[in-house]
Design a protein around this motif. Structure first.
Motif, short mmCIF file in Angstrom:
data_model
loop_
_atom_site.label_atom_id
_atom_site.label_comp_id
_atom_site.label_asym_id
_atom_site.label_seq_id
_atom_site.Cartn_x
_atom_site.Cartn_y
_atom_site.Cartn_z
N CYS A 10 1.16 -1.16 0.07
CA CYS A 10 0.14 -0.30 -0.26
C CYS A 10 1.16 1.47 0.39
N ASP A 11 0.63 2.05 -1.15
CA ASP A 11 0.74 3.70 -0.92
C ASP A 11 0.08 4.44 0.04
N ILE A 12 1.05 5.23 0.78
CA ILE A 12 -0.16 5.69 1.50
C ILE A 12 0.56 7.29 1.64
N LYS A 13 0.10 8.07 1.38
CA LYS A 13 -0.12 9.56 2.08
C LYS A 13 -1.49 10.09 2.51
N ALA A 14 -1.10 11.78 3.78
CA ALA A 14 -2.35 11.41 4.56
C ALA A 14 -1.85 12.83 3.94
N PHE A 15 -2.52 13.95 4.29
CA PHE A 15 -2.84 15.41 4.27
C PHE A 15 -4.08 16.08 5.21
N CYS A 16 -3.20 16.48 5.70
CA CYS A 16 -4.38 17.52 6.86
C CYS A 16 -4.14 19.03 6.83
N CYS A 17 -5.29 19.40 7.31
CA CYS A 17 -4.93 21.57 7.55
C CYS A 17 -6.65 22.02 7.84
N PRO A 18 -6.15 23.50 9.02
CA PRO A 18 -6.59 23.33 10.06
C PRO A 18 -7.75 24.10 9.21
N ARG A 219 -4.02 11.17 -8.82
CA ARG A 219 -2.96 11.07 -9.93
C ARG A 219 -2.00 12.80 -9.77
N LYS A 220 -2.55 13.80 -9.28
CA LYS A 220 -1.98 14.52 -9.18
C LYS A 220 -1.60 14.69 -7.32
N LEU A 221 -2.10 14.22 -6.66
CA LEU A 221 -2.40 15.05 -5.17
C LEU A 221 -0.93 13.97 -4.59
N GLY A 222 -0.40 14.98 -4.08
CA GLY A 222 0.83 14.17 -4.34
C GLY A 222 1.74 15.22 -3.11
N THR A 223 2.19 16.12 -2.67
CA THR A 223 2.75 16.47 -2.02
C THR A 223 1.42 18.32 -1.56
N PRO A 224 2.17 18.79 -0.12
CA PRO A 224 1.39 20.18 0.58
C PRO A 224 0.69 20.83 -0.79
N GLU A 225 1.36 21.19 -1.60
CA GLU A 225 0.89 21.71 -2.13
C GLU A 225 -0.08 21.48 -2.88
N SER A 226 -0.03 20.82 -3.58
CA SER A 226 -0.83 20.20 -4.38
C SER A 226 -2.50 20.36 -3.58
N PHE A 227 -1.98 19.27 -2.14
CA PHE A 227 -3.27 19.16 -1.48
C PHE A 227 -3.98 20.97 -1.00
N ALA A 232 -8.14 25.19 -2.00
CA ALA A 232 -8.44 26.58 -1.93
C ALA A 232 -9.41 26.69 -3.16
N TYR A 233 -9.18 25.36 -3.99
CA TYR A 233 -10.40 25.59 -5.22
C TYR A 233 -11.65 25.50 -4.76
N GLY A 234 -11.78 23.73 -3.46
CA GLY A 234 -13.08 23.45 -2.92
C GLY A 234 -13.26 24.67 -2.02
N ARG A 235 -12.36 24.96 -1.38
CA ARG A 235 -13.90 26.77 -0.70
C ARG A 235 -14.38 27.24 -1.03
N LYS A 236 -14.00 28.34 -2.73
CA LYS A 236 -14.82 28.52 -3.48
C LYS A 236 -15.43 27.86 -3.87
N HIS A 237 -15.18 26.39 -4.38
CA HIS A 237 -16.59 26.07 -4.91
C HIS A 237 -17.38 24.58 -3.86
N GLY A 238 -17.75 25.60 -2.97
CA GLY A 238 -18.73 24.62 -1.94
C GLY A 238 -17.37 23.29 -0.94
N LEU A 239 -17.24 23.45 -0.89
CA LEU A 239 -15.99 23.21 1.12
C LEU A 239 -16.67 24.20 1.32
N ARG A 240 -17.15 23.06 2.60
CA ARG A 240 -17.16 23.72 3.94
C ARG A 240 -16.35 24.26 5.27
N ASN A 241 -15.69 25.62 5.41
CA ASN A 241 -14.81 25.40 6.51
C ASN A 241 -14.78 24.70 7.74
#
Lengths: 261, 281
Positions: A10-18, A219-227, A232-241
């Protein structure tokens, strides 16, 4: 925040932010992963500490660690949380707290929980959930990736403001009807996403609206920057804070297959 | 759509309580076990501030999700009813309020002993506000002061959830036309809607209460009708919360209870201080 590991097949990557407007110290989700011997594979947990409760970050971390260190994959796991609850109380004991903080702590901390046991050799998974952290299984067959499973919630409309949560002061297991268990099989290249509620609801909503992000996540999610770019895209398109936690597991059914990819 | 703004530390909620401290508040409260209205109301408000503090408590601190004010009106004037270090303050961040009560009393409460019995437990009971009752009912003056306070608030927090003003009285205004005085207050607005004014009329007699009416047809007199006319319509989330509490709320329900007994006041304050279905952050 970002972590990456490779364990067995398994390749595991985790991403998180407050939450936007909060500091990293105020992030109250938790995640954990650990290799297991029986069955040979890996365990991953994602836990969402309830903002409205106090010391939820500590409780979320204890729950996540309890799961990945446990050998229990079913409802009985919740009957064995006394050590985690004791640790939570011990960490608060003797701490001088003002009246409001000690009274709030008396109410306990609360969290939604999702744990997934992956049996890497038999290509199986078992998921255990209380609340609205979500597992999504997506395959990598053909042009359009298919959602094979969304658990315990299947649609974005099923997310509510008051999911059932696990308390740090409660005794015993959550009511039977609140514990959700699911099992499934894995094929080479399958992607498992474990997510806290806001990000899970948004990913399902994007899928329902015909704008799925599965391929991008694969394919693209891989770095903290991509997350960060996705958030940032989500916050403009309905991603709840909210606090966001997303763990991506890509399963390879053999080391050879993994190398070939 | 109005009344959707998220409550956050950046955009906190504002609750302003207007409390009748006229002489009649010294009379017994119907359903209050012989207690005076002023005493019972002080206990309810202290408990409310206590609960708001707990709601905002986060680990060992408090997040300022709310700013709270209490104005008392009696004799011929209206002034801040907060005392001690907060004396004279109109709106106070909840963290400061929690940290500066007048005093912390110890009270006993009965709780489950875990073995089928009941045990007495000592709990801390912070007091911010003492009972008081003297003179007339200058309710219009209170509404005028409240209008200034919420107007300043909306200027400073234009994107926040609109301020909520809850007026608690047992009588009628002795200083003018209540409805006319209320109009400028509910005309104050920000990007998320107008300030909300709710009214609770306290009962001295054991007569039936009228809760969250949608029209004034069942109200007994012109003073009750004036309080109804001065009251804002509940927001959809408040209607849902009222329904949860078993109150007969509908889409057009006004934030008004006539002839309220103590439990009505507690329920109404619960409804009125839950602005929207948002998670505090």
């Amino acid at each position: 925040m970002n972590h990456a590991t490779a364990a067995n097949e398994c390749d595991i990557k985790a991403f998180c932010c407050p939450k936007s407007g909060n500091s990293a110290e105020e992030y109250e989700d938790a995640w954990a992963q650990r290799q297991t011997r029986t069955p040979a594979g890996i365990r991953v947990a994602v836990v969402d500490g309830a903002t409205e409760s106090s010391f939820a970050k500590l409780w979320a971390a204890l729950l996540a660690q309890s799961y990945v260190r446990s050998e229990l994959a079913g409802a009985e796991f919740f009957a064995r949380l006394q050590p985690a609850r004791r640790l939570w109380r011990q960490r608060l004991a003797g701490r001088p707290l003002p009246w409001f903080a000690s009274e709030k702590a008396e109410q306990g901390a609360f969290a939604a929980f999702l744990g997934v046991q992956i049996d890497a050799h038999n290509n199986r998974w078992t998921a255990l959930a209380v609340g609205d952290c979500c597992l999504m299984q997506v395959d990598d067959v053909g042009k359009r990736m298919r959602v094979l499973k969304a658990f315990p919630l299947e649609k974005s409309s099923q997310f509510t403001m008051s999911p059932y949560l696990i308390g740090s002061r409660s005794n015993g297991e959550p009511p039977h009807e609140r514990i959700q268990i699911s099992k499934g099989s894995l094929r080479d290249g399958d992607m498992l996403l474990l997510a806290t509620d806001a990000v899970a609801a948004w990913l399902l909503k994007q899928h329902e609206n015909g704008r799925p992000l599965w391929k991008w996540l694969y394919r693209k999610l891989g770095t903290p920057e991509s997350f960060a770019a996705m958030v940032a895209y989500g916050r403009k398109h309905g991603l709840r804070n909210d606090d966001f936690t997303l763990v991506r597991v890509i399963h390879h059914d053999s080391p050879v297959a993994a190398k070939e990819r | 759509m109005a009344y959707q703004a998220e409550i956050s530390r950046k955009n906190p909620g504002c609750f302003l309580f207007l409390v009748d401290q006229s002489e009649s508040m010294e009379d017994p409260f119907a359903g209050g076990n012989g207690k005076k209205k002023a005493e019972e109301l002080a206990t309810i408000l202290n408990k409310l501030i206590h609960n708001l503090s707990i709601r905002c408590a986060k680990s060992d601190s408090i997040y300022d999700y709310f700013h709270v004010g209490v104005l008392g009106y009696s004799e011929d004037s209206c002034k801040s009813a907060l005392g001690g270090e907060l004396s004279g303050r109109s709106l106070v961040p909840i963290s400061e309020l929690a940290g500066k009560p007048l005093r912390i009393e110890e009270r006993t409460k009965q709780s489950d002993d875990g073995a089928g019995g009941v045990m007495e437990q000592t709990v801390k009971f912070p007091v911010w506000f003492d009972p008081y009752g003297k003179g007339g009912t200058p309710m219009c003056a209170a509404l005028k002061d409240a209008t200034k306070i919420v107007a300043t608030w909306c200027q400073e927090h234009p994107q926040g959830f609109p301020p909520i003003v809850i007026n608690i009285t047992d009588g009628e205004a002795t200083d003018g036309d209540l409805v006319a005085a209320a109009r400028p207050l509910t005309a104050v607005s920000g990007e998320d809607g107008s300030a909300l004014l709710f009214n609770i009329h306290l009962s001295s007699t054991a007569g039936p209460s009228i809760e969250l009416p949608g029209d004034a047809s069942k109200l007994p007199d012109q003073h009750a009708k004036a309080l109804f006319d001065a009251s804002s319509t509940l927001t959809p989330f408040m209607v849902a919360r009222a329904t949860e509490l078993g109150l007969p709320a509908a889409e057009n329900s006004r934030g008004f209870i006539f002839n309220a007994q103590p439990l009505h006041v507690i329920h109404f304050l619960d409804i009125g201080t839950r602005p929207a279905n948002v998670r505090l952050r």
